[in-house]
Design a protein around this motif. Structure first.
Motif, short mmCIF file in Angstrom:
data_model
loop_
_atom_site.label_atom_id
_atom_site.label_comp_id
_atom_site.label_asym_id
_atom_site.label_seq_id
_atom_site.Cartn_x
_atom_site.Cartn_y
_atom_site.Cartn_z
N ARG C 3 0.85 -1.19 0.00
CA ARG C 3 0.00 0.00 0.00
C ARG C 3 0.88 1.25 0.00
NH1 ARG C 3 -4.15 2.46 3.96
NH2 ARG C 3 -5.15 3.90 2.54
N ASP C 4 1.97 1.15 0.77
CA ASP C 4 2.90 2.27 0.85
C ASP C 4 3.44 2.66 -0.52
OD1 ASP C 4 3.16 3.30 3.33
OD2 ASP C 4 5.33 2.93 3.40
N GLU C 5 3.91 1.65 -1.22
CA GLU C 5 4.48 1.92 -2.54
C GLU C 5 3.42 2.45 -3.48
OE1 GLU C 5 7.93 -1.37 -3.22
OE2 GLU C 5 5.98 -2.11 -2.54
N LYS C 6 2.23 1.87 -3.34
CA LYS C 6 1.14 2.29 -4.22
C LYS C 6 0.86 3.77 -3.98
CE LYS C 6 -3.72 1.73 -4.68
NZ LYS C 6 -4.70 1.52 -3.64
N ILE C 7 0.81 4.13 -2.71
CA ILE C 7 0.50 5.51 -2.39
C ILE C 7 1.57 6.46 -2.90
CG2 ILE C 7 0.45 7.08 -0.40
CD1 ILE C 7 -1.40 4.85 0.87
N ARG C 8 2.82 6.02 -2.76
CA ARG C 8 3.89 6.89 -3.24
C ARG C 8 3.85 7.12 -4.73
NH1 ARG C 8 8.97 5.79 0.75
NH2 ARG C 8 7.61 5.59 2.52
N SER C 9 3.30 6.17 -5.42
CA SER C 9 3.34 6.31 -6.88
C SER C 9 2.05 6.92 -7.43
CB SER C 9 3.57 4.94 -7.52
OG SER C 9 2.47 4.11 -7.22
N MET C 10 1.19 7.38 -6.53
CA MET C 10 -0.11 7.86 -7.01
C MET C 10 -0.05 9.19 -7.75
SD MET C 10 -2.97 6.89 -4.26
CE MET C 10 -4.38 7.11 -5.32
N LEU C 11 0.78 10.08 -7.30
CA LEU C 11 0.82 11.40 -7.93
C LEU C 11 1.61 11.33 -9.23
CD1 LEU C 11 1.49 13.75 -4.87
CD2 LEU C 11 -0.68 13.01 -5.84
N THR C 12 1.12 12.03 -10.24
CA THR C 12 1.86 12.04 -11.50
C THR C 12 3.03 13.01 -11.38
OG1 THR C 12 0.59 13.87 -12.36
CG2 THR C 12 -0.28 11.67 -12.76
N GLU C 13 3.97 12.85 -12.29
CA GLU C 13 5.13 13.76 -12.29
C GLU C 13 4.66 15.20 -12.48
OE1 GLU C 13 8.18 13.10 -11.36
OE2 GLU C 13 7.36 11.10 -10.98
N ASP C 50 -6.39 7.63 -0.04
CA ASP C 50 -5.08 7.32 -0.59
C ASP C 50 -4.41 8.56 -1.18
OD1 ASP C 50 -5.27 4.78 0.22
OD2 ASP C 50 -5.57 3.88 -1.77
N LEU C 51 -5.20 9.36 -1.87
CA LEU C 51 -4.63 10.59 -2.44
C LEU C 51 -4.17 11.51 -1.32
CD1 LEU C 51 -6.93 11.50 -5.45
CD2 LEU C 51 -4.46 11.05 -5.52
N LEU C 52 -4.95 11.56 -0.26
CA LEU C 52 -4.55 12.41 0.85
C LEU C 52 -3.21 11.94 1.41
CD1 LEU C 52 -6.29 14.55 3.06
CD2 LEU C 52 -4.98 12.87 4.34
N LEU C 53 -3.08 10.62 1.55
CA LEU C 53 -1.81 10.09 2.06
C LEU C 53 -0.67 10.43 1.11
CD1 LEU C 53 -2.94 6.57 3.36
CD2 LEU C 53 -2.47 8.61 4.70
N ALA C 54 -0.96 10.33 -0.19
CA ALA C 54 0.08 10.61 -1.17
C ALA C 54 0.53 12.06 -1.09
CB ALA C 54 -0.43 10.29 -2.58
N VAL C 55 -0.43 12.96 -0.98
CA VAL C 55 -0.07 14.38 -0.90
C VAL C 55 0.66 14.66 0.40
CG1 VAL C 55 -0.98 16.73 -0.79
CG2 VAL C 55 -1.96 15.10 -2.41
N ALA C 56 0.15 14.08 1.49
CA ALA C 56 0.80 14.28 2.79
C ALA C 56 2.24 13.82 2.72
CB ALA C 56 0.05 13.52 3.88
N HIS C 57 2.43 12.69 2.09
CA HIS C 57 3.79 12.17 1.98
C HIS C 57 4.66 13.12 1.15
CE1 HIS C 57 7.00 9.66 0.21
NE2 HIS C 57 7.09 9.27 1.48
N HIS C 58 4.08 13.61 0.07
CA HIS C 58 4.88 14.48 -0.80
C HIS C 58 5.25 15.79 -0.12
CE1 HIS C 58 6.56 15.60 -4.66
NE2 HIS C 58 6.06 16.81 -4.46
N VAL C 59 4.33 16.36 0.63
CA VAL C 59 4.65 17.64 1.27
C VAL C 59 5.25 17.44 2.66
CG1 VAL C 59 2.88 18.88 0.00
CG2 VAL C 59 2.37 18.06 2.27
N GLY C 60 5.39 16.19 3.08
CA GLY C 60 6.04 15.93 4.36
C GLY C 60 5.22 16.34 5.56
N MET C 61 3.93 16.06 5.50
CA MET C 61 3.07 16.36 6.65
C MET C 61 2.48 15.08 7.19
SD MET C 61 0.70 19.59 5.67
CE MET C 61 -0.36 19.81 7.08
N ALA C 62 2.17 15.08 8.48
CA ALA C 62 1.44 13.94 9.02
C ALA C 62 0.07 13.90 8.34
CB ALA C 62 1.27 14.09 10.52
N PRO C 63 -0.35 12.74 7.86
CA PRO C 63 -1.61 12.67 7.13
C PRO C 63 -2.78 13.25 7.93
CG PRO C 63 -0.43 10.61 6.92
CD PRO C 63 0.34 11.44 7.89
#
Ligand SMILES: Cc1cc2nc3c(=O)[nH]c(=O)nc-3n(C[C@H](O)[C@H](O)[C@H](O)COP(=O)(O)O)c2cc1C
Ligand code: SF4
Ligand code: FES
Lengths: 917, 432, 164
Positions: C3-13, C50-63
């Motif tokens: 799930r982690d990897e999936k979430i990380r790859s959700m946002l497009t370049e 999942d998108l929320l988690l992806a964005v949180a991960h990208h901006v470095g915030m706690a979900p």
């Protein structure tokens, strides 16, 4: 919140002129002065944010001002000449309205709510006089979440005081609990269902003023506060010695709550301490003596009456020349001392492994002889710079970790004066500081829960951490020995740490026994001593393994391994094992070989798992929760605990078994024990033998202590249903069980007055049924309890003493070909044996595993979940692999979650992927 | 420059906003050029202080005075920030949109002046989500200004540097409250901050910050161009400058007009808004947006300035009036307002979070014919209980202003609803 | 994929690029959190967990921290919405000028009430506070375009227009 030493000022409350502290807000002043002013969002340890508007009072400009204006007491400073009225009708009306608003959506489900009867919301509702409902609209409802084994969630009861998120996020640094939504549709919980991650989640139960967060373990054997008997005790699950209240009913331990202690735990406990108590109720707990007739053909242990068991043992021991005693860091000082008296100093083992014993002695030496004072948790919280060496405190001394998390705010807070912001004004403080943090440096083997507030972290093998520490010490004070071969980046880091510590006013160095490496302790001492030599008022704090590690270390015992491994000729001596699971201290083969030589093997314990196959006699000991005694915490502070349960038939405190064994075996040593009837008798003996422990009897009033001829009741007074206390067994009113050991009574009858602090059985005061009643036990809010006896500090720092630094800092930890250094990684849940028997904790214990840095895992060709074989001299294990980015390279971590495989770590081991089955 | 309408004179009602060169052709950015080469920040502050400009965001705080709290000089914390409040979400208010869409360069020029005066090196324009055309217009203007060297590093070689960013919100009225706005910009939970510390000393990311309404900032270029005295003389009464006034409701021509501050409501209503629509009569109005108290026919000749309106228990607010006509139920009107305020409460403090929904539901009950006699008393109590000083910020007190005046001016309508158990304005049998 | 990897790859370049551009406007990344959600929402309609988690991960915030903001704002959609969002102003000026009639017409024509999405997934109707168009009351905003003043019939025509 510290008290300033500024002179007091005069404020006028409802026409009375009273003295107040200008460093405090009006709510604190009013509460300190004994006025009942309701509040919700303010918390003594969290300060003011002005959200609930419950603490409104009327403030007048001067004598001539008749109109006045409503202000929030918690947001208004106490200033000279401040005039307020609590009784003013407008203020009263406003406060009643606040309750009315909070009640609009409240379900009024007190009868089925676990908080009922000790609910701050109930108390405040009664206090404001809001009684009738005018709101006729429908109520809002929420879906609740499953938050894991510790905490129950019932959002409909929420009054939106924000205390939970403020504690969880701002104080404890937790990231998975928050508030969602807005306006009157706020949801306090997690994003999705799931176990709360913070190791302090249980405090939500106490911080929440109503029944949103309640104790899930309590609800499994629920009783109302007034139906339980509570007893002051000391947490037995780590070395910090937090003060707790244990609550019991009908022979079942029901819950643990925080017992405020101004120098140690303050208002908060960790989850191990709060939810680890269920070992007391464990179905397999040893409750009857048992004897094995012979060792032949695996004859089993047969339960026996105590007198019979003792008589048989007397016979077996009579011919014996010697008894060897194995003490315990989880048994009371008194029981350990009794054992030592029985077997004699040279046959007394501390019950700790070689490594543990060595480290505890080392720490003792540092604390006793060194110039750096041993700091209490609250002193650490006041530190303005900190260096942690080696220890992952979140797992080994969580309450200390929580204190360090707060300490990083101290240095930035110095600007507040210039900005004219009082420290209690939490919302303004957080706005002004804007996340600025003071210096905190952490050197550990792997990432820790404090990393998010650290200035910098560094990773390495325990030796490397120690080497870095020594280098810092050398930088601070050049007489401290140099460390060899520093890389450029290390030199830079060392300079930074040295400068941060040396320029601080109250820096602290924290280390412990968690890595299994003695040099970490020595390095911490060197740093603290170097600071003292530079004239910096530095303190030191250590995390040890168990609740009485330091206490048993004080008794000059010997470590287990040496004799055990050499297999010295014991000539089939007898052995007494006191409250100690030796499988956690010695490798199984060694242990078996060793025990083989003794006959009989006598076990005094309450943990069935601790009874080795070789046991010939088993005597059921009362666990700490059910007995009286003294523990010495990591700071070197001796504290008393009292039995939370009436004596159970056949179960005795260990020291009584030992005394009786001595009698039945007609030992010479019995002479000195023959008059031991109460703890005080042992205290006299200890004081006579160990000068450091001469004040051991002063930790609490002695058993004959009375207040106006009355004992102190363990149950809150109730005005009706008096017979209900033992109602589960009988509705008649039997004589309450006797407790000759202490001034406490198993009864609701006794003095209504506030007892001396070590004897306070629960916090309750007129109109204050919830734990917030602690305010009524303090002269000054957030200060010491009234007439606090904080325990006896055994060591005073020799601040002018100059003692030699530890020499010969270890060299760089060189990698070895094909080998990794295996280090212990203690886990909060699982590492400590008693709490691990509690069913709620058991759900949180991680699987045993080897933790590798992903790069090391790659090199070894393993991934998360693969099985790996560990081999080293005397060690062969197969475990699953965990990977962790934060793990130092070249080091493998062994999760400490129960068995004794870590006792000889750190050690170089060979790791090989297990052939797939 | 159009002298009596300095704010809007160059705005084309139906056409694109002036480009940079069009603006410069009419004297635009000349004040900035002069300022950068001839004035010290203190000179600018003094000029604005002398101009007697008061904030146009609702509270009317003197702008020059606000700036004077900002730490200046070499030891001042850096960076400092300027935030332009373009959140405009108060019901009935649509004046800042005109400036944003119609003349972004004037705003940018104002930003440069304000930023220079407090020596801020970074400015954010906080625009509400719904103002898409404003965001586009602003973005284009910022680009043009940057290309001309009016923004960015070392403006026109003066040594002063300034970056401007547009930040769009995602809804919620409370974001317009200046300290909540700072939290919103930082990405922190959107709750107002307690003061002190004041934003001027400790604002965005803990640095000195001033927050200023769009209209306030747009006044700065012509204050510098023509001087404080000229600006003071623009006003009709005590207050200085012009003001954007607006009218909505059942008038012939709802709209927004720039007039001398202190113009009377009657003139605005009759002259500019064209009077009431056929078949509708004037009953009352809120002079400055949804959070201002009602005024009646009797007040129409009052000067629409800060002091005159407070003297009769209302406020100038944003200067955007909402007219209540005789064919609309005043209870329904207030109910609509309180629905807004209840919904927009941030949820931090109890009286606002839980008191406003109760007020709203009581009004709904009365409006729907389910009111009870004691309801009006509960409403009256709320007016005091949610008043200034009792809540954490000015949101709930703002919500009480219309309720308080409604209970005063329309009391008989409330009573009639309760007595008849129906709304006299609704035909029998139907319910809203 | 975990799930982690999936979430990380959700946002497009492209999304990441746009987000990073926004983040560069602020000294801390969390300031760009809401902007990042809006960028993603503009492309995908709404923000799933999942998108929320992806964005949180990208901006470095706690979900949970990002979700606190996301659920605070009314224009971050945490539930699926239709292809077009119809925001009906429900504040006072529009109410005076007959916004209720527009709402009734919408309910009637689309068969959905406030907060609901039509069965064909075309429209989500949301009440909204004052759109700042009181001189054009009653006003409606469809996607990013403001319409007003509107009669019921004009609203009908708008809904019939070429929107997919
Ligand atoms: C609930 C609330 C909402 C507000 N909304 C706005 C707004 O949308 N725009 C604005 O300029 N000021 C708004 N204000 C006022 C601001 O807090 C602040 O006073 C103003 O931006 C200062 O600018 P000024 O001095 O130029 O008027 C609001 C205030 C409150 C209490
Ligand atoms: S009055 Fe209170 S709840 Fe309302 S918006 Fe202000 S702070 Fe939030
Ligand atoms: S306790 Fe003072 S406002 Fe909450």
């Amino acid at each position: 919140m510290t008290k300033g030493n500024t002179d007091s000022i005069t404020i006028h409350v409802d026409g009375r002129s009273v003295q107040a502290d200008p460093q405090r807000n009006l709510l604190e002043s009013c509460l300190s002065l004994g006025f009942d002013l309701p509040y919700f969002c303010w918390h003594p340890a969290m300060g003011s944010v002005g959200a609930c508007r419950q603490c409104a009072v009327k403030q007048f400009k001067d004598e001539s001002d008749q109109a006045g204006r409503i202000v929030m007491a918690c947001m208004t400073p106490s200033a000279e000449g401040t005039r307020i009225s609590i009784e003013d009708s407008e203020a009263r009306e406003f406060r009643a309205s606040v309750i009315e608003w909070l009640m609009l959506n409240h379900p009024h489900d007190c009868p089925v709510c676990d908080e009922g009867g000790e609910c701050h919301l109930q108390d405040m509702t009664v206090m404001t006089g809001h009684v009738s409902r005018r709101y006729r609209e429908s109520k809002r409802t929420y879906r609740n979440q499953d938050l894991g084994p510790f905490v129950t969630h019932e959002m409909n009861r929420c009054i939106q005081c924000y205390r939970c998120v403020r504690f969880y996020r701002d104080i404890a640094g937790g990231e998975d609990l928050n508030v969602f939504g807005s306006r009157d549709r706020l949801y306090f919980g997690r994003m999705t269902d799931g176990t709360l991650e913070s190791e302090f989640s249980g405090n939500l139960v106490e911080v929440c003023p109503t029944g949103v967060f309640t104790d899930k373990t309590l609800s499994r054997h629920y009783a109302r506060k007034w139906d339980m008997q509570s007893t002051p005790s000391i947490c037995s699950h780590c070395s910090v010695g937090c003060n707790v209240h244990l609550s019991e009913r009908a022979g079942i331990m029901r819950r643990v709550t925080n017992r405020y202690h101004s120098r140690i735990n303050g208002y908060f406990l960790c989850d191990r301490g709060r939810f680890g108590y269920e070992y007391v109720n464990h179905p397999q707990r040893l409750r009857r003596p048992a004897v094995r007739a012979s060792r032949e053909n695996s004859v089993s242990l047969i339960p026996l009456m105590p007198a019979e068991a003792l008589a048989q043992l007397g016979v077996r021991l009579a011919q014996k020349k010697r008894i060897v005693g194995v003490g315990s860091p989880r048994a009371s000082l008194e029981s350990n001392y009794a054992l030592r008296t029985l077997v004699g100093g040279e046959h007394f083992f501390s019950g700790m492994s070689e490594v543990e014993h060595h480290h505890a002695s080392l720490i003792l030496r540092v604390l006793k002889g060194g110039p750096a004072p041993s700091w209490s948790v609250q002193e650490v919280e006041q530190a303005d710079a900190a260096l942690i060496l080696g220890e992952d405190l979140g797992h080994t001394a969580p309450r200390l970790a929580l204190a360090l998390r707060q300490s990083v705010r101290n240095q930035p807070m110095e600007q507040l004066e210039r900005l004219n912001i009082p420290r209690w004004q939490d919302s303004a403080v957080r706005t002004a500081l804007h996340g600025q943090k003071g210096p905190l440096y952490i050197g550990t083997v792997a990432g820790t829960s404090l990393d998010d507030v650290a200035t910098r972290t560094f990773r390495g093998a325990p030796n490397d951490i120690a080497r870095l520490g020594c280098a810092v010490a050398h930088k601070i004070y050049p007489d401290s020995p140099k460390s060899s071969e520093l890389s450029l980046s290390e030199a830079d880091l060392i300079r930074e740490i040295a400068e941060a510590l040396a320029s601080a006013k109250r820096p602290v160095v924290v280390a412990g026994t968690g890595t299994g490496e003695a040099w970490v302790i020595k390095a911490a001492a060197n740093v603290a001593w170097a600071l003292r030599r530079r004239g910096v008022a530095a303190g030191i704090a250590f995390a040890l393994q168990e609740c009485n590690t330091l206490g048993v270390a004080l008794l000059d015992g010997r470590s287990l391994d040496r004799t055990a491994t050499t297999g010295a000729d014991r000539n089939r001596d007898a052995m007494i094992i006191l409250e100690n699971d030796l499988r956690r201290r010695l490798e199984k083969p060694t242990l078996d070989r060793w025990l083989e030589q003794f006959d009989p093997v006598i076990v005094i314990d309450h943990v069935d798992e601790a009874v080795p196959d070789h046991a010939d006699f088993v005597f059921p000991a009362a666990p700490i929760a059910c007995s009286d005694g003294t523990l010495v915490n990591n700071e070197g502070c001796a504290q008393r605990f009292f039995s939370a349960m009436p004596k159970e038939p056949d179960v005795e405190e260990s020291w009584r078994w030992i005394r009786d064994i001595a009698r039945h075996a007609s030992r010479d040593s019995f002479q000195s024990m023959s008059n031991w009837n109460r703890l005080e008798d042992i205290h006299d003996a200890i004081a006579g033998e160990f000068p450091l422990l001469r004040r051991i009897g002063e930790t609490a009033p002695p058993a004959p202590f009375r207040i106006w001829d009355q004992k102190i009741p363990r149950a809150p007074h109730r005005f009706s249903g008096r017979t209900a206390l033992p109602m589960l067994e009988t509705i008649h009113e039997p004589q309450p069980p006797d407790d000759p050991e202490s001034p406490l009574a198993f009864s609701m009858e006794g003095t209504p007055r506030q007892p001396p602090s070590p004897l306070i059985p629960f916090f309750w005061a007129s109109r204050w049924n919830s734990n917030e009643a602690v305010n009524k036990f303090q002269d000054e809010i957030g200060g010491p309890l009234r007439n606090e006896n904080p325990g006896v500090r055994l060591f005073d720092a020799q601040s002018r003493r100059v003692i030699p630094f530890f020499e010969n800092a270890p060299p760089r930890c060189d990698r070895r070909n094909n080998q990794l250094l295996l280090v212990p990684i203690p886990r909060l849940f699982g590492a400590e044996e008693l709490s691990a028997r509690s069913s709620a904790i058991r759900e949180r214990i991680p699987q045993a595993a080897v933790v590798l840095n992903p790069r090391d895992a790659d090199r070894l060709g393993v991934r998360k979940g693969h099985a790996i074989d560990i081999t080293a001299p005397g060690l062969v294990r197969r475990l699953p692999v965990e990977t962790d980015e934060t793990m130092a390279g070249g080091v493998a971590g062994l999760l400490v979650v129960g068995d004794g495989a870590y006792v000889t770590l750190p050690a170089w081991v060979t790791l090989r992927r297990a052939p797939s089955t | 420059m159009n002298d009596d309408r300095p704010l809007t004179g160059q705005i084309r009602r139906h056409g694109p906003p002036p480009t940079l060169s069009e603006y410069e052709d009419c004297g635009g950015y000349a004040p900035v050029r002069t300022m950068l080469s001839h004035m010290t920040p203190e000179d600018v502050q003094q000029e604005v202080m002398n101009s007697n400009l008061r904030g146009r965001g609702g509270a009317g705080f003197p702008t020059g005075q606000k700036w004077s709290f900002v730490p200046m000089g070499a030891d001042a914390p850096r960076p400092k920030y300027l935030v332009v409040n373009a959140d405009e979400m108060e019901p009935g208010s649509f004046k800042d949109r005109l400036l944003l869409e119609g003349h972004p360069h004037r705003l940018i020029e104002g930003i440069i002046i304000a930023a220079y005066a407090i020596q801020a090196e970074c400015a954010y324009v906080f625009v509400r989500w719904a103002y898409h055309p404003s965001v586009i217009a602003l973005g284009r203007a910022i680009r043009e200004a940057r290309e001309t060297g009016l923004l960015g590093h070392n403006l026109l070689g003066s040594g002063f540097s300034l970056t401007v960013h547009v930040h769009t919100s995602a809804g919620r009225y409370i974001c317009g409250e200046e300290t909540a706005l700072l939290n919103a910009l930082e990405g922190h939970p959107v709750i107002p901050r307690s003061k002190p510390p004041y934003p001027q000393v400790c604002g965005l990311w803990g640095k000195p910050t001033i927050v200023q309404n769009v209209e306030t900032v747009c006044n700065l270029p012509h204050i510098l161009a023509h001087g404080a005295k000229w600006f003071r003389n623009l006003g009709k009464g005590k207050d200085a400058g012009t003001k954007l006034y607006a009218v909505s409701g059942r008038v012939k021509q709802p709209g927004v007009w720039e007039l001398p501050i202190g113009t009377s409501m009657r003139e605005i209503l009759e002259h500019h808004a064209g009077g009431m629509q056929e078949g509708y009569a004037f009953r009352a109005m809120q002079p400055g947006g949804g959070s201002t108290g009602f005024l009646t026919e009797d007040h129409l000749d009052l000067a629409m300035d800060f002091d005159s309106l407070s003297s009769v228990g209302s406020r100038l607010g944003t200067g955007t009036a909402i007219v209540l006509d005789d064919r609309t139920c005043p209870v329904g009107f207030v109910r609509n307002l309180e629905h807004f305020f209840a919904q927009e409460s941030c949820g931090w403090c109890t009286p606002c979070r839980d008191g406003l929904p109760w007020v709203e539901r009581l009004l709904a009950d009365i409006d729907n014919g389910n009111g009870r006699p004691q309801d009006v008393e509960i409403l009256e109590r709320h007016v005091t209980l949610l008043g200034p000083g009792r809540t954490y910020c000015a949101h709930a007190p703002g919500a009480m202003e219309p309720l308080k005046s409604a209970l005063r001016y329309f009391r008989s309508d409330f009573d009639r609803h309760i007595h008849d158990q129906r709304c006299p304005w609704k035909s029998q049998g139907t319910e809203a | 994929m975990s799930r982690d990897e999936k979430i990380r790859s959700m946002l497009t370049e492209e999304e990441k690029g746009m987000i990073d551009e926004e983040l560069s406007h602020y000294p801390t990344t969390r300031a760009g959190g809401i902007e990042a959600l809006k960028i993603v929402q503009r492309r995908r309609g709404w923000i799933s967990d999942d998108l929320l988690l992806a964005v949180a991960h990208h901006v470095g915030m706690a979900p949970a921290e990002l979700d606190r903001s996301a659920t605070f704002y009314n224009l971050i959609f945490r539930r699926p919405i239709g292809r077009h969002v119809v925001l009906v102003c429900d504040s006072v000026s529009c109410w005076l000028m007959g916004a209720d009639r527009l709402r009734d017409r919408l309910r009637h024509r689309l068969g959905v009430g406030a907060g609901e999405t039509t069965a064909d997934g075309r429209f989500t109707v949301l009440p909204n506070v004052c759109l700042g168009a009181c001189d054009r009351a009653p006003a409606v905003m469809i996607d990013e375009t403001l319409h007003g003043p509107l009669t019921e019939d004009e609203l009908d025509r708008l809904l019939d227009s070429q929107m997919p």
